[in-house]
Design an enzyme around this catalytic site. Sequence first.
Site, short mmCIF file in Angstrom:
data_model
loop_
_atom_site.label_atom_id
_atom_site.label_comp_id
_atom_site.label_asym_id
_atom_site.label_seq_id
_atom_site.Cartn_x
_atom_site.Cartn_y
_atom_site.Cartn_z
N HIS A 1 5.55 -1.75 -4.96
CA HIS A 1 6.89 -0.93 -5.10
C HIS A 1 8.03 -2.17 -5.61
O HIS A 1 9.15 -1.96 -5.40
CB HIS A 1 7.27 -0.83 -3.63
CG HIS A 1 6.42 0.49 -3.07
ND1 HIS A 1 6.07 0.47 -1.76
CD2 HIS A 1 5.84 1.54 -3.79
CE1 HIS A 1 5.24 1.57 -1.44
NE2 HIS A 1 5.17 2.07 -2.68
N CYS B 1 25.65 -5.85 -19.97
CA CYS B 1 26.26 -4.70 -20.59
C CYS B 1 27.34 -4.20 -19.85
O CYS B 1 27.79 -2.93 -20.22
CB CYS B 1 25.27 -4.03 -21.17
SG CYS B 1 24.35 -2.96 -19.60
N GLY C 1 -1.72 -3.27 8.22
CA GLY C 1 -0.51 -2.97 8.53
C GLY C 1 0.45 -1.98 7.76
O GLY C 1 1.53 -2.32 7.41
N SER C 2 -0.46 -1.05 7.60
CA SER C 2 0.14 0.13 6.86
C SER C 2 -0.09 1.25 7.32
O SER C 2 -1.40 1.68 7.83
CB SER C 2 -0.06 0.08 5.26
OG SER C 2 0.25 1.40 4.78
N SER C 3 0.68 2.38 7.73
CA SER C 3 0.45 3.53 8.15
C SER C 3 -0.14 4.50 7.10
O SER C 3 -0.64 5.66 7.45
CB SER C 3 1.67 4.00 8.90
OG SER C 3 2.80 4.56 7.86
N ASN D 1 -4.39 -2.18 11.79
CA ASN D 1 -3.11 -1.34 12.13
C ASN D 1 -2.83 -1.09 13.45
O ASN D 1 -3.51 -0.49 13.98
CB ASN D 1 -2.72 -0.34 11.17
CG ASN D 1 -1.45 0.10 11.18
OD1 ASN D 1 -0.68 -0.70 10.59
ND2 ASN D 1 -1.00 1.35 11.45
N LEU D 2 -1.65 -1.29 13.93
CA LEU D 2 -1.44 -1.00 15.32
C LEU D 2 -0.71 0.33 15.24
O LEU D 2 0.63 0.35 15.03
CB LEU D 2 -0.10 -2.03 15.86
CG LEU D 2 -0.56 -3.57 16.23
CD1 LEU D 2 0.27 -4.63 16.55
CD2 LEU D 2 -1.92 -3.53 17.27
N GLY D 3 -1.52 1.28 15.40
CA GLY D 3 -0.92 2.79 15.37
C GLY D 3 -1.73 3.62 14.53
O GLY D 3 -2.77 3.20 13.73
#
Length: 270
Positions: A118, A180, A217-219, A243-245
């Site tokens: 990203h 510019c 660490g990603s949902s 991942n926590l969740g």
Amino acid sequence: MDPQAALADFVARHPRLMVLTGAGVSTESGIPDYRDANGDWKRPQPVTYQAFTGDEGTRQRYWARSLLGWSTMAHARPGAAHLALARLEAAGHVELLLTQNVDGLHGAAGSRQVVDLHGRIDTVVCLACGTRSPRAALQQDLVARNPLFASLSAGAAPDGDADLEHADFSRFQVPPCSRCGGMLKPDVVFFGESVPRERVAQAMAALQRADALLVVGSSLMVYSGYRFALAAAEQHKPIAALNLGRTRADALLALKVELPIGAALAALPG
């Protein structure tokens, strides 16, 4: 087998991992995340590309909040998770580290095979001429033009944002491109904007070479990351998630480990 041992076993059995990281890797570095353990939004969704480019008031609000939130990103340092993943790469276990984060902390920790899916928040791009420049330099200009806003205080929000509401953003002066005069935007992929094709292609090629996918660490609630779990499943490659969740890919996982991320990665052998 206990979860920590199962994670170590997964890494040992798959020596060429593609690692996909998300916001949970950087929360221990003081950078807030967007979602709760159920994968739902904790706060209003981020600004869209269409709103940012199409409305001056939206840009004023964005840059005013960014002025106050930038210090969180500028002063963030790699945490245990970043350092552990860099060690894993140095030991030859990482084919590619694909991160959804824009904070640059994987590179700062020493990881070299990194694709910033990203983009990077520490860079600004002109949408007219394409010139890229350091976000730190823009910060000086923002402060000089907006001393009253610079004196305000606000809580930190994800990706260098700040929780500033009910201010008169119409008074905020947004600097133009120094080359510019065009519109400046953080060099990150906003909601409603497409990830550059070359990044996706590079990551898909790495996934082809990898033995397995490790999500950290990603949902995976955003499709730009979830697509790689789908691709791994189509290629019959095992997927593990630390991942926590909940994650969007839970049904595809060979292993799910819900432990504190930094400590779990730091405890891996090697």
